[in-house]
Every structure is written in structure tokens, then in C-alpha cells.
Design an enzyme around this catalytic site. Structure first.
Site, short mmCIF file in Angstrom:
data_model
loop_
_atom_site.label_atom_id
_atom_site.label_comp_id
_atom_site.label_asym_id
_atom_site.label_seq_id
_atom_site.Cartn_x
_atom_site.Cartn_y
_atom_site.Cartn_z
N ASN A 271 0.50 -1.14 0.01
CA ASN A 271 0.20 -0.11 -0.21
C ASN A 271 1.08 1.21 -0.44
O ASN A 271 1.67 1.20 0.69
CB ASN A 271 -1.39 -0.35 1.09
CG ASN A 271 -1.87 -1.01 1.39
OD1 ASN A 271 -2.25 -1.54 0.17
ND2 ASN A 271 -2.46 -2.03 2.25
N VAL B 66 1.19 2.45 7.90
CA VAL B 66 2.46 2.78 8.43
C VAL B 66 4.02 3.68 7.89
O VAL B 66 3.39 2.59 6.64
CB VAL B 66 2.79 1.97 9.44
CG1 VAL B 66 4.42 1.65 10.04
CG2 VAL B 66 1.66 1.00 10.15
N HIS C 204 7.10 -1.78 4.10
CA HIS C 204 6.57 -3.10 3.98
C HIS C 204 5.84 -3.44 3.15
O HIS C 204 5.09 -3.10 2.66
CB HIS C 204 5.96 -2.79 5.35
CG HIS C 204 4.34 -1.70 5.86
ND1 HIS C 204 4.84 -1.27 5.78
CD2 HIS C 204 2.93 -2.25 5.55
CE1 HIS C 204 3.62 -0.54 5.98
NE2 HIS C 204 2.34 -1.39 5.72
P1 AMP Z 1 -0.26 -0.72 6.03
O1 AMP Z 1 -1.99 -0.02 6.29
O2 AMP Z 1 -0.56 -1.54 4.94
O3 AMP Z 1 0.17 0.41 6.23
O4 AMP Z 1 0.16 -1.85 6.73
C1 AMP Z 1 0.63 -2.16 8.01
C2 AMP Z 1 0.00 -2.99 8.21
O5 AMP Z 1 0.18 -3.65 10.12
C3 AMP Z 1 -1.34 -3.38 9.00
O6 AMP Z 1 -2.03 -4.77 8.11
C4 AMP Z 1 -1.39 -3.77 10.73
O7 AMP Z 1 -2.47 -4.75 10.95
C5 AMP Z 1 -0.18 -4.00 10.52
N1 AMP Z 1 -0.03 -3.62 12.18
C6 AMP Z 1 -0.24 -2.12 12.53
N2 AMP Z 1 1.28 -2.45 14.32
C7 AMP Z 1 1.54 -4.23 13.82
C8 AMP Z 1 2.15 -4.32 14.90
N3 AMP Z 1 2.55 -3.98 16.63
N4 AMP Z 1 2.96 -5.56 14.52
C9 AMP Z 1 2.34 -6.53 13.25
N5 AMP Z 1 1.25 -5.95 12.96
C10 AMP Z 1 0.74 -4.00 12.80
#
Ligand code: AMP
Length: 114
Positions: free
Chosen positions: A86, A95, A99
Site C-alpha cells: 500500500n 504505517v 513494508h
Molecule cells: P498498511 O495499511 O499497508 O500500512 O499496513 C500496516 C499493517 O501493519 C496493518 O496490516 C496492521 O495490521 C499492521 N500492524 C500495525 N501494528 C502492528 C504491530 N504492532 N505488529 C504487527 N503488525 C502491525
């Protein structure tokens, strides 16, 4: 500058289920899985998003793909997984530390073009 949640995980300030780690990246389980297997491949270099990568990141990005290939083989999902990046808030990025999502165990064929 405040650290992202992924930087805190890399720095061991926040716990996470880490499946793989080397000098360039970590692979963790997503805390809110959208499929039976939902992993995140996170480079240790704090690149905010894919659109900010530079030509000098070529080896790093290739490395992430090799890690995906290897870990999906280890998990026996090498014949059926999706990867997603994303890029940007409007595209659902929450985030801002690059990733790659690995999703498996769910058929997304009606969701993505293909
Ligand atoms: P995005 O929406 O592509 O930025 O993905 C961020 C991802 O990070 C989401 O799928 C969240 O569920 C995941 N996420 C957020 N905090 C954590 C955490 N502490 N540990 C593992 N995954 C997380």
C-alpha cells in the site's frame, strides 16, 4: 522524529512475532491478519513508502523479493500467495515505513485483477 511502530519492533522496543531476520530486513506476523497467513516484510532502512525508493535501493528491494521467495517455500505456500504494497494514505497505507504484505490461505482472485 517519532519512530514508527515498525521501527520500534526492529529496535525491540515493541514485541512482535518475528519469523525471520537478517541485517537488511525482518519478517513479522501482522497483528490484525486479513488472511490465515498474513506476514509483513519490513526493510530495516526506514524508507517511508515505495514511491520514495532510490536507484541505490535496488539491491535491498531485490533482497526483499528473495526473502519472500524463501519464506513462502519454508511455509509451503509458494504456489499460492499474494503480495501487496500500500503506497500512500489514499491507498490504505497506515504505517509510513515501507513494508510488503504476504497473504496466503485466502483466495483474493475476485479482488485483484488477474
Ligand atoms: P498498511 O495499511 O499497508 O500500512 O499496513 C500496516 C499493517 O501493519 C496493518 O496490516 C496492521 O495490521 C499492521 N500492524 C500495525 N501494528 C502492528 C504491530 N504492532 N505488529 C504487527 N503488525 C502491525
Amino acid at each position: 522524529m517519532t519512530k514508527t511502530i515498525f521501527q520500534k519492533i526492529i529496535d525491540r522496543e515493541v514485541p512482535s512475532k518475528i519469523l525471520f531476520e537478517d541485517d537488511k530486513c525482518i519478517v513479522i506476523e501482522d497483528i490484525a491478519p486479513k488472511a490465515p497467513i498474513h506476514l509483513l516484510v519490513i526493510p530495516k532502512k526506514p524508507i517511508k513508502k515505495l514511491s520514495e525508493v532510490k536507484p541505490g535501493d535496488k539491491n535491498l528491494l531485490g533482497h526483499l523479493m528473495i526473502v519472500i521467495s524463501e519464506i513462502t517455500k519454508e511455509l509451503n505456500i509458494e504456489d499460492a500467495f499474494n503480495i501487496i504494497i500500500n503506497n500512500g494514505k489514499e491507498a490504505g497505507q497506515t504505517v509510513f515505513h515501507l513494508h510488503i504484505h504476504i497473504l496466503a490461505g485466502k483466495n483474493f482472485s475476485g479482488f485483484f485483477p488477474g
